[in-house]
Motif scaffolding. Structure first.
Motif, short mmCIF file in Angstrom:
data_model
loop_
_atom_site.label_atom_id
_atom_site.label_comp_id
_atom_site.label_asym_id
_atom_site.label_seq_id
_atom_site.Cartn_x
_atom_site.Cartn_y
_atom_site.Cartn_z
N PHE A 1 10.82 -10.20 -1.42
CA PHE A 1 10.43 -9.13 -0.87
C PHE A 1 9.10 -9.32 0.02
O PHE A 1 8.95 -9.22 1.42
CB PHE A 1 10.12 -7.81 -1.59
N LEU B 1 8.53 -9.60 4.25
CA LEU B 1 7.78 -8.44 4.85
C LEU B 1 6.47 -9.30 5.43
O LEU B 1 6.01 -10.13 4.74
CB LEU B 1 7.14 -7.43 3.64
N CYS C 1 15.92 -6.93 3.68
CA CYS C 1 15.21 -6.20 2.72
C CYS C 1 16.36 -5.23 1.95
O CYS C 1 16.55 -5.19 0.87
CB CYS C 1 14.40 -4.99 3.29
N LEU D 1 7.78 0.03 -0.36
CA LEU D 1 8.56 -0.07 0.65
C LEU D 1 8.86 1.28 1.30
O LEU D 1 8.96 1.35 2.59
CB LEU D 1 9.91 -0.45 0.22
N THR E 1 6.28 0.99 4.98
CA THR E 1 7.08 0.13 6.16
C THR E 1 7.53 0.82 7.23
O THR E 1 8.04 2.24 6.79
CB THR E 1 8.23 -0.46 5.38
#
Length: 1584
Positions: free
Chosen positions: A868, A872, A955, A985, A989
């Protein structure tokens, strides 16, 4: 001419006509043509009789133009004022004679006129006037010449290969054939019908062979023509004449047509009726025509005379050649080259011979006729191109496609021979000089001489020959073994299965004959021959290994040992001395070692009951393998070689063979030693004289030194193949052996585990692999990683305790990487039975093993979080300490709480647990707390990470992997880490402008769902160690309200609705957790409430300065949060005990501002809602909750004084909302979620009739529901989904309405049940009325309402009967009207028990059942109709037994229709069956069994019908071959009816049933006595 002359002529014409009007009147002119008349032919002012008296003469007159003649003829046909006697016959004769004259060249007509004449004839034939005339008993006919003209014109179209202008001709033919009085022109002269059928068949062949779309008209006429000819054919008194007609005119076009119908690649442009129905029906009709035409019983003597060679030639001379019929020769001749064009000839013949042979056997196959049947087989086989290959010197000239076609035909012929038992070995040998055997023998030689291993049918043909008699292939057994097994390249799945079936049959045959050693002598011979290909396929596939195991378990041990000794001896004498440097010998060695491996691994193990001689012989064999094969091979491998020599193919194959045999030997030797106390291992002596090897890697092989073994290991480690895999297996076996000892060597176990992982590390890191079929002997460089990973994951429970943390992280890393690729890989290999790395990893993650392996679980989560973090991007350059980076830092011991209990430390130095919690958290928990604060801070400051679409997709892929984990099994720290990742998340995000908003919604929805799953886990409370609950809720809502501005253009779609639902459920669960923890509940709820109240949609912005431009999406989210909070807190208040009423007051005071906020938000949303747009879904549950709260809130005596309720502050809001719901309800058929929520609101609103605004009443609500149910978007599935909500609404509406309102509702329902709605094509109106009727039956009615309903029930059931009759005429109305009617009738009969007292009204249900079709239905339609009919019958049986006795014939007829339909649908269909369809049929069969059982158990008065029911059953059973599962249900049911039959009934059935049916009954009755009756008597014997 004088003025009176025309009038006198007309008068004379009238007088001469008389009363009878026997003939056509003479023409006479009426008054002169005047202005206003349409034409001189149609004067208006004269008397009618005079006006039309001269039509016939005008039609015959040459002066009248053809245009006027046609107008006159049309007018005369349709007009009632034309008084021409026998008018219809006269006009048909006129048009027929005209057309015949034209085609006979007696009169020349223009093409346009001819076409109009044909159109006139067509219209006349199909006119309602003609049909009515024929129904009244009058006779109208056509002349034979018109049939000849039709045939001639169709033949011209066929020869010209154009079908553009034959539509009218086909329509005429259809009308003539379907009208008995007209069809006599064909049926009376059979030759004309044969010509028509032949021509139509050729036309159909042309249409099917072209690229044009297939239309239904031609095929409908063809099907009708077939039906007419079949009727005549069956009744024809002269079979030889019929045979001549069929062979001369029909055989060839019919065979070609059948072939083209079979091979046609149907497209969407083709007519659906032709594709689904007519093609099948025509195919069946062709078979019936050939059956009756070619193979009647009267022709058998001719076939016998021709086919049997033993018949005396003098006898044939006596018969005379003129009278001798040669049917077989005639049929064979018709399959010659003139059958069709050369390109299709071979394939048409191949498809036809099996059909003809099947029909021949159906007619003549009896025990005494088997020789005739065989000779017919040889004749038909002679038509195949395959028969030419039997001739000496012929070369193989067939292409692969031709081979496939010919072999398929041969397979079908041989299948028919086998299934009909044509070949009797003894009879053929003793009586017929082995004529059949010699034929099959030659056939086997052809097949084996021309090997076709790439064609599945080749294997199946050989299998059939083997099944007939193994001696057919016995002389060529070595060729069979070579071409069909050892050297066959059958790599495709379609060929591999039949190959395995053939070899399995060989195994079973030679196993039963106890000739297994002879078979494997041939196998050994073939293996030792020079290989056809350099790389031979594996000897034993996975499927063959299973079959080998089955055979070995049945064989005597000495036969198995004979085979093994044979192979070992051949290895020692032929292979081992010559293997060095020889690729061929190395390949042979590999094949032999794989056979030894298969035998040793699958034979029965030695045990304590094994005879001692067998044990001794086995010991000698093991010693022989060890000394004669493995030791020489190990010595060969350990010899020093240059680097270039180590890569040679022979050395690689030799090492594969050596290590495979070493591993096999060690495993089998260990097993024998454990399971048999009499067995002494060859290693026992060495174990006594030599100490056990100190190095962990040395296998327990006698005579192998450590240095030598190391050299072998180094050599093998360079090959990613079988040898390397076997080395890993040996290491694993060593670990198991050490673990079985009293004291295991921990260091050796760790070394062994590390060696296995290190062995495949480089191959796994390359990332290249291919699936593996599980065969240890064929591991390649690409399949080795799969085999290695399979070994590791399968034995991880053994290895994991001895693996270092570094290796655990390596396994977790590989597991995650393979899972990330598994989805694409799984789609590519879904149909393959082989093993792939992705499948292995998916299987492991789905199992319960990973949660048990805590260290691996933790390491896997760490790598997942790291992925992850990689996906990101960093928000800003300064954001080094982003949450995800911190949660996957490698230097933090995330697994410390797993390993802590295992550490051995001095107890005096360990502080108490309380002190640990108070003084200091561990490093990992400190990190978690820091990350949690970081997440909350980032959410407050609004510093989100901006993602691109590709990153968002990655994701989502990682989130899917998270969803595969068992989140409930996480340890507290891992649970918290996972929660923080998902929370990060959600709150931190965002996406760019170009990114898909629906994809972002899907990611957010998945995150919220996973957070909810974590909350349900046992360690969910661990999150609150690092996070305040109110902070979490505020962060989530803040981020989602901010993000909602991206969703303004998608917030009305289904994805948004799912997302809002997930937000609601997350908030509900989290708030429930806060309450259940009972820690700072008031504080957390107060903070969250304050936050929600601070959001003010009425001012257009929130309290926070960053929330600008408030939008409806944010409104929905806010309303969802407020509603959820109110709901959870209200439920909590209701559950509080009386002792805590003070807490209730506190919470109530907290709720007041939240409720006000909800009201403001709803009002603001309603004001800003677009007039033509649906209410936002979030509003409806909010208003429903408010209304429930208002109604439950105590008001002073509002029940006594209803007007007091209307003084409440929000009543106007509710009424406006109610009006809006009613406006939107009829248009919401496709929005299921809106429907459910809206109906829930109406349920609450309608519970208080005082709330209805203005003059609205309960009728208004029911009218809105009726409009909803009749809407275009409504379907049966939607109605089923909201049925419960609809019922609840109606219960409240009808419970509170007045009698007058109920009468109005009933009128509304009855209007919808009028049959004119079907005539006017208002099917949905009927559906709505039927559904409302069914819903009314679910409502508890009392008093006048109940009386009113049952008073109308006879009218309802009569209307339903009429509707059913009309709707059944249109197949499309069956799911819309018929199935709901059946459900409603069943409910009406159940509820009407004791109320429906008139038997006639109940009997009307039978008329409904008898009208409903049960054939030609789709699976879902069939299921609905069947269940509906069954439920109606069961309702009558249970609730109206008195009516049933009077209407027994109707009941039996209705039930028998169900039985027949189940038998028809449940017949065996080969490979064409559909599993879902079969499940439906099986359920229906079970219902039939239940009905039979109920009749036998409950309905004593039905005993008199038991014999009749059994007779019906066996009559239908004789017609079909049922699927075993279906037959089991039906048989069990009919057994219960047989229980009711007395001896007299059985005798009656045995004497009265027809011959074939009687045999079926006898079999059934024997099984009944043997199984059911004996079991029943046994149960009764032990029943008290």
């Amino acid at each position: 001419m004088g003025a009176g002359s025309p009038q006198r002529a007309a008068s004379r014409a009238r007088r001469s006509a008389g009363a009878a009007r026997r003939g056509p009147r003479p023409a006479g002119r009426a008054r002169p043509y005047r202005r206003g008349s349409a034409s001189p032919l149609f004067p208006r002012a004269a008397p009618m009789a005079a006006i039309y008296s001269g039509i016939y003469l005008k039609l015959k007159s040459s002066r009248t133009s053809w245009e006027d003649k046609l107008k006159l003829a049309r007018f005369a046909w349709v007009s009632h004022q034309c008084v021409l006697p026998n008018k219809e016959q006269v006009l048909l004769d006129w048009v027929s004679r005209t057309l015949v004259s034209n085609y006979n060249k007696k009169c020349e007509l223009e093409d346009e006129v001819v076409e109009k004449l044909w159109a006139y004839l067509d219209n006349a034939i199909h006119s309602k006037r003609l049909q009515d005339l024929l129904k009244s008993g009058k006779t109208v006919g056509l002349s034979f010449p018109i049939a000849q003209v039709i045939n001639k014109r169709l033949l011209e179209a066929c020869s010209e290969k154009t079908q553009q202008n034959i539509s009218t001709l086909l329509s005429c033919s259809s009308g003539i054939l379907s009208t008995p009085s007209l069809s006599i022109i064909y049926t009376a002269k059979c030759e004309l019908l044969v010509d028509l059928l032949s021509t139509l068949s050729k036309l159909a062949c042309q249409q099917l062979a072209s690229d044009d779309a297939v239309s239904s008209q031609l095929f409908s006429v063809l099907q009708l023509t077939f039906a007419q000819y079949l009727l005549i054919q069956r009744q024809h008194p002269n079979p030889k004449l019929v045979f001549g007609q069929v062979t001369s005119r029909l055989l060839q076009p019919c065979l070609l047509l059948r072939h083209l119908l079979t091979v046609r690649s149907w497209t969407q442009a083709d007519d659906n009726h032709v594709r689904q129905h007519l093609s099948r029906e025509i195919g069946s009709q062709i078979e019936a025509l050939l059956q009756v035409g070619l193979f009647q019983l009267e022709l058998f003597s001719s076939y016998k005379e021709e086919l049997l060679p033993e018949q005396d030639p003098q006898e044939k001379k006596k018969v005379g050649w003129k009278t001798l019929l040669l049917p077989a020769n005639t049929v064979q001749g018709k399959l010659g080259s003139d059958l069709c064009e050369p390109a299709l000839h071979g394939v048409v013949v191949a498809g036809s011979v099996s059909l003809l042979y099947k029909l021949f056997l159906d007619s003549y196959c009896k025990a005494e006729n088997h020789l005739v049947c065989f000779h017919m087989l040889s004749r038909l086989f002679g038509c195949l191109r395959l028969s030419d290959l039997q001739e000496a010197g012929r070369s193989d000239v067939l292409s692969p496609v031709d081979w496939s076609t010919e072999l398929l035909a041969l397979e079908q012929l041989l299948t028919l021979v086998l299934s009909n038992d044509i070949y009797n070995v003894a009879s053929d040998r003793i009586r017929h000089k082995q004529v059949q055997f010699q034929f099959y023998r030659k056939l086997a030689q052809v097949l084996l001489t021309h090997s076709q291993a790439s064609i599945p049918a080749w294997f199946r043909c050989l299998k059939l020959l083997l099944s007939l008699n193994h001696l057919i292939v016995e002389p060529d057994l070595d060729d069979l073994v070579s071409s069909a097994w050892i050297d066959a390249e059958a790599s495709e799945p379609c060929t591999k299965k039949p190959q395995e079936t053939l070899i399995s049959t060989i195994f079973q045959t030679y196993s039963k004959l106890r000739q297994f050693p002879r078979l494997f002598e041939k196998v050994l011979t073939v293996i030792c021959q020079p290989a056809v290909d350099e790389l031979r396929p594996s000897v034993f596939s996975a499927g063959l290994t299973v079959k080998l195991r089955e055979c070995l378990l049945e064989l005597p041990p000495n036969q198995i040992l004979d085979i093994l000794c044979l192979f070992v001896e051949k290895c020692q004498t032929l292979i081992i001395p010559a293997v060095e440097g020889s690729i061929d010998m190395a390949l042979k060695l590999m094949s032999l070692c794989s056979v030894l491996h298969a035998f040793l691994f699958n034979m029965r193990s030695l045990d304590d009951v094994t005879p001692y001689p067998v044990v001794l012989r086995t010991q000698r064999l093991m010693a022989n393998i060890q000394k004669g094969i493995t030791q020489p091979l190990i010595e060969l491998l350990q010899a020093p070689r240059r680097k270039k020599e180590k890569s040679e193919l022979w050395l690689r194959k030799a090492s594969d063979a050596a290590l495979l045999l070493v591993y096999t030997w060690v495993e089998v030797d260990t097993l024998f030693g454990v399971s048999c106390s009499k067995y002494v291992s060859p290693t026992a002596e060495v174990a006594v004289t030599e100490p056990s090897a100190r190095h962990w890697g040395i296998s327990a092989l006698p005579g192998v030194k450590e240095k030598c073994w190391r050299r072998v290991t180094e050599l093998v480690s360079g090959f990613a193949s079988t040898s390397k895999y076997c080395l890993e297996l040996l290491t694993l076996q060593k670990m198991k052996a050490m673990l079985m000892q009293a004291e295991a060597d921990l260091q050796a176990l760790q070394h062994a585990a590390a060696f296995i992982l290190e062995s495949g590390r480089s191959a796994m890191n390359r990332g290249e692999s291919e699936p593996w079929d599980g065969d240890i002997s064929v591991i390649t460089e690409l399949s080795y990683p799969t085999a290695h990973w399979h070994l590791v994951m399968s034995n991880l429970t053994i290895m994991l305790p001895y693996i270092s943390l570094k290796d655990v992280e390596y396994i977790a890393k590989v597991l995650l990487e393979t899972l990330m690729l598994a989805e694409a890989e799984e789609a590519a290999t879904a149909q393959e039975p082989s093993i792939s790395i992705g499948k292995i990893s998916l299987g492991f993650i789905h199992s319960s093993l990973l949660p048990e392996m805590k260290v691996l679980h933790c390491a896997f989560l760490t790598h997942l979080i790291h992925q992850f973090a990689v996906v990101l991007p960093t928000a800003t350059k300064d954001s080094v300490d982003l949450p995800l980076q911190q949660l996957s830092v490698a230097n933090i011991p995330w697994h410390e709480e797993i390993l802590a209990p295992c550490k051995t430390v001095d107890p005096l130095e360990v502080p108490s647990e309380n002190k640990l919690l108070k003084d200091e958290l561990s490093l990992s928990w400190k990190t978690l707390e820091k990350v949690a604060q970081c997440i909350v801070l980032l959410a407050k400051n609004g510093c989100p990470v901006i993602l691109k679409e590709r990153q968002l997709q990655r994701c989502l892929g990682l989130l899917k992997i998270v969803s595969l984990l068992k989140l409930d099994s996480f340890l507290p720290s891992d649970c918290t880490r996972c929660f923080l990742v998902l929370l990060s998340l959600v709150v931190n995000t965002r996406v760019g402008v170009s990114c898909s908003k629906l994809l972002l919604l899907e990611v957010l929805r998945t995150c919220l769902h996973l957070l909810r799953c974590l909350q349900a886990g046992r360690n969910a409370n661990s999150v609150f160690k690092v996070l305040h609950a109110s902070d979490t809720l505020e962060a989530v809502m803040t981020s989602q309200l901010t993000a909602s501005k991206f969703f303004t253009d998608v917030f009305t779609g289904p994805v948004w609705a799912q997302y809002v639902q997930e937000v609601q459920e997350f908030l509900g669960n989290f708030l429930q957790m806060i309450i259940e923890r009972r820690q700072s509940v008031k504080l957390n709820l107060e903070k969250f409430m304050s936050f929600l109240v601070s959001c003010r949609p009425d001012t257009g912005a929130a309290k926070s300065k960053d929330w600008k431009n408030w939008n409806p999406a944010a409104e929905q989210l806010l309303l969802t949060a407020v509603t959820t909070l109110c709901h959870v807190v209200t439920l909590h208040l209701q559950q509080l005990p009386e002792k805590r009423l003070h807490s209730a007051d506190v919470f109530s005071s907290l709720l007041e501002p939240v409720v006000l906020q909800m009201v403001r938000t709803v009002e603001h949303g309603l004001q800003n809602n677009t007039p033509n747009q649906f209410l936002p879904l979030a509003f409806i549950p909010s208003v429903t909750t408010l209304l429930r709260a208002d109604l439950s809130h105590p008001v002073k005596d509002w029940q006594k004084k209803p007007s007091a309720l209307l003084e409440r502050p929000h009543i106007k809001l509710y009424q406006e909302f109610y009006s809006q719901i009613l406006r939107e309800l009829p248009c919401a058929g496709s929005n299921l979620q809106f429907l459910q929520l809206a109906l829930q609101f109406l349920t609450v609103f309608c519970s208080v009739p005082e709330l209805y605004p203005g003059k609205e009443t309960a009728v208004t609500v029911v009218f809105a529901i009726k409009k909803l149910l009749s809407g275009p978007a409504i379907t049966i599935q939607v109605i089923q989904s909201v049925e419960m909500e609809l019922t609840e609404v109606l219960i409240k509406v009808l419970g509170n309405c007045s009698a007058e309102e109920f009468y109005a509702i009933m009128r509304l329902v009855l209007q919808g049940l009028e049959v004119r709605n079907v005539w006017q094509q208002k099917a949905k109106e009927v559906l709505s009325a039927v559904t409302l009727t069914k819903l009314l039956l679910s409502c508890p009615l009392t008093g006048d309402k109940e009386k009113a309903f049952w008073f109308a029930s006879p009218q309802i059931i009569t209307a339903l009967a009429l509707l059913t009759k009309e709707a059944c005429q249109d197949q499309s109305l069956i799911p819309i009207i018929v199935i709901p009617i059946l459900e409603t009738v069943a409910a009406l009969l159940r509820q009407g028990e004791g109320v429906l007292v008139n038997p006639h009204h109940v009997s009307l249900a039978f008329s409904i059942l008898l009208a409903v079709p049960l054939d030609h239905l789709k699976t879902e339609e069939y299921r609905g109709v069947f269940l509906g009919v069954h439920e109606v019958l069961f309702s009558i049986v249970q609730c109206h037994p008195k009516v049933l006795l009077k209407a027994a014939p109707s009941f039996l007829c209705s039930f028998h229709r169900l039985v027949v339909s189940v038998m028809h649908e449940g017949r065996q269909k080969g490979d064409k069956g559909n599993m879902d369809e079969f499940e439906v049929i099986l359920k229906c069969a079970h219902l039939v069994e239940r009905m039979y059982t109920h009749i036998a158990a409950e309905m004593e008065n039905f005993t008199v019908f038991s014999a009749f029911m059994v007779a019906q059953y066996v009559t239908e059973l004789q017609k079909v071959t049922l699927h075993p599962a279906v037959k089991a249900h039906l048989t069990e049911g009919i057994y219960h009816i047989l229980d009711l039959c007395i001896e007299r009934d059985i005798k009656f059935l045995n004497t009265s049933l027809p011959a074939g049916v009687r045999e079926v009954f006898k079999d059934l009755y024997n099984d009944y006595n043997h199984y059911h009756k004996a079991k029943k008597q046994g149960e009764e014997k032990y029943t008290a």
